[in-house]
Scaffold this active site. Sequence first.
Site, PDB file in Angstrom:
ATOM      1  CB  SER A 138     -40.196 -80.998  10.036  1.00  0.00           C
ATOM      2  OG  SER A 138     -38.936 -81.026   9.416  1.00  0.00           O
ATOM      3  CE1 TYR A 151     -42.690 -83.712   5.726  1.00  0.00           C
ATOM      4  CE2 TYR A 151     -40.711 -82.502   6.338  1.00  0.00           C
ATOM      5  CZ  TYR A 151     -41.653 -83.465   6.614  1.00  0.00           C
ATOM      6  OH  TYR A 151     -41.571 -84.189   7.778  1.00  0.00           O
TER       7      TYR A 151
END
Lengths: 246, 434
Positions: A138, A151
């Site tokens: 990501s 995250y």
Amino acid sequence: MQNILIIGATSAIAEATARLYAADGANLYLMARNEDRLKIIAADLKIRGAASVATAGFEANDLDSHQNLIERAHKSLGSFDIVLIAHGTLGIQKVAESDIEETIRELQTNAMSTIALMTRLANMMEKQRQGTLAIISSVAGDRGRPSNYVYGTAKAAVTTFCEGLRARLCKSNVHLLTIKPGMVDSPMTAGMELPGILLAKPEQVAKAIVTAIKKKTDVLYTPWFWRFIMLGIIHMPTSVFKKLSL
Amino acid sequence: MNMQGWGRYPVIDAEVHTPGTKEDIQALFDTTAVGMTPRGLGRSYGDSALGDHILSTKRLNHFLEFDATTGLLHCEAGISLSEILTLFVPKGWFLPVTPGTQFVTVGGAIASDVHGKNHHVAGCFCDHVEHLDILLDPERIIRCSPYQHPDLFHATCGGMGLTGMIIAAAIRLKPIQSAFIDQTTFKARNLEESLNLFEIHAAAPYSVAWIDCITGGPSLGRSLLMTGDHATKGSLIPGKNARIGLPLDMPSILLNRYSILAFNTLYYHRIRKVSVQSHVHYEPFFYPLDSINDWNRMYGKNGFTQYQFVVPKDAGRKAMPVILKTIVDAGKGSFLAVMKAFGKQNNNLLSFPIEGYTLALDFKIEPELFPLLDRLDAMVHDHGGRVYLTKDSRMSPSTFRSGYKTWTRFQELRMNYSALGRFRSHQSTRLGLE
């Protein structure tokens, strides 16, 4: 006809990608936790043109089960031309800030389980001396931001692991693609207030993934403009960055 | 977020939910058990897919089963007609009925019981639905068909999503040998010739007329009637999906009496002979406007409405000239209007088509428009006709009730299945259906 394993196959990006390969007549092997959902997806992909679709239940954090599952998939497909690892969770940053268990769980699911899978798959693909290992990381891993650094940390670990593994696998003719999606309109982001103009459709991301695999791209930012957004974010002086609430 | 129908009028603030699994739906019902509005691709023109809590079928987009010997396709409600065509045309199958755009979902096509150029021979979309699954609440997903829960089936088909959320359906595709259509275009110099042409070509599998709504006098109702049938020659290639877009709202001033008159005149004289034959792909034949993305922006930022009514066959010859003359005299008509002769009515409670003549045309939204539409409503009512709910954003409860006499049975059924109050739309509230 390509033999493709997709782990986390119920994720929106994975499903959109699988549809593109199905239309191409691929053999698909899908793994995910939600087996009911997986069955619906498998039937759909078959109608959309996949030569074959097999499914298996998968628990990301049951690391010991992985080897057996991957071997079965390999046996069923015959070879791995493409492996896409797409599973993950997007926890709530605020919760993780005061709940260590939540933090560890996020790191487990999004980093440890992926790294464990990559380790095993790399060894199998090294022997094959061909194929693509595509990992969904990501843009969140490019720099820890206050809004989602837990995250982000997990994805940073995955990205860094990919960097090293790519250089190792390159010598065995195995391609490793790190996929860094920006914000994607999917169940993962449902309910979040995201700026519409930056929000990509899973279908759009899937198309970029298929092209990147074909072209043997190393790192894919998708949509493309995220490369430049992240460039700006990475190079922002810390003295400025720490005052923002990105 | 701001939501609107295809006509971009009205715009309302809504919360949009996109359930993908039963658990999602369960969670939704636990928090929001009132006033939900199912929505597909948002191609109905008015406010029928608008409400405070919109239930999008976006994630219900899976094909479930296909029987290659019978053509029976079972799929989730969010699958679009475009996806069906792309996948099944190469296999030699086509939609049994299709509206003028392929960008509608199966769920939407059922909720509107859409019709197409073959209504006079093939009926509505739901006449080709083998069965459908409707969700009334997380514990009750009911499969209904003309034989199972027929009352629920006939209320749901054409029921505008007011009986529950359609989550899957089985439809019977029809076999084709080619992706092409053998088309013939006939020229009619006035309304009488136009209506006569429909009678002469009653056996044509597809027929529709593009009618001039600007020119009056002796040429009132001049049109081009297109008939067609699936060709036997030509390949089975699906649509190209290559589209141009309209990225900005067009200033509405560009659409005026003169530009529209010029367009209509050019369009009408495009065909010089009495009839012309051609061999065209199904896309330009069925979906001429789908090649322009966001063509709804053409009417400017205030949006537009499409007015579509039908008058019974017996009244048609008397009604059509006076209604058309009112439209022409008002000078507000759109580029082109579409006229069609419908076949027999089906048993669905709120399904629009009745045997007779239908006319559909666009009007940009402006204050002077509403009195004109009210006058048209009155004329349609006087001739025993009705207005299409899928296009409507402004009709009055009394117009609705006089057009759809079975509305009371529809309400009873919603009550019996506890859909009343649970499923509603901006339109249903406006029409007094709750």
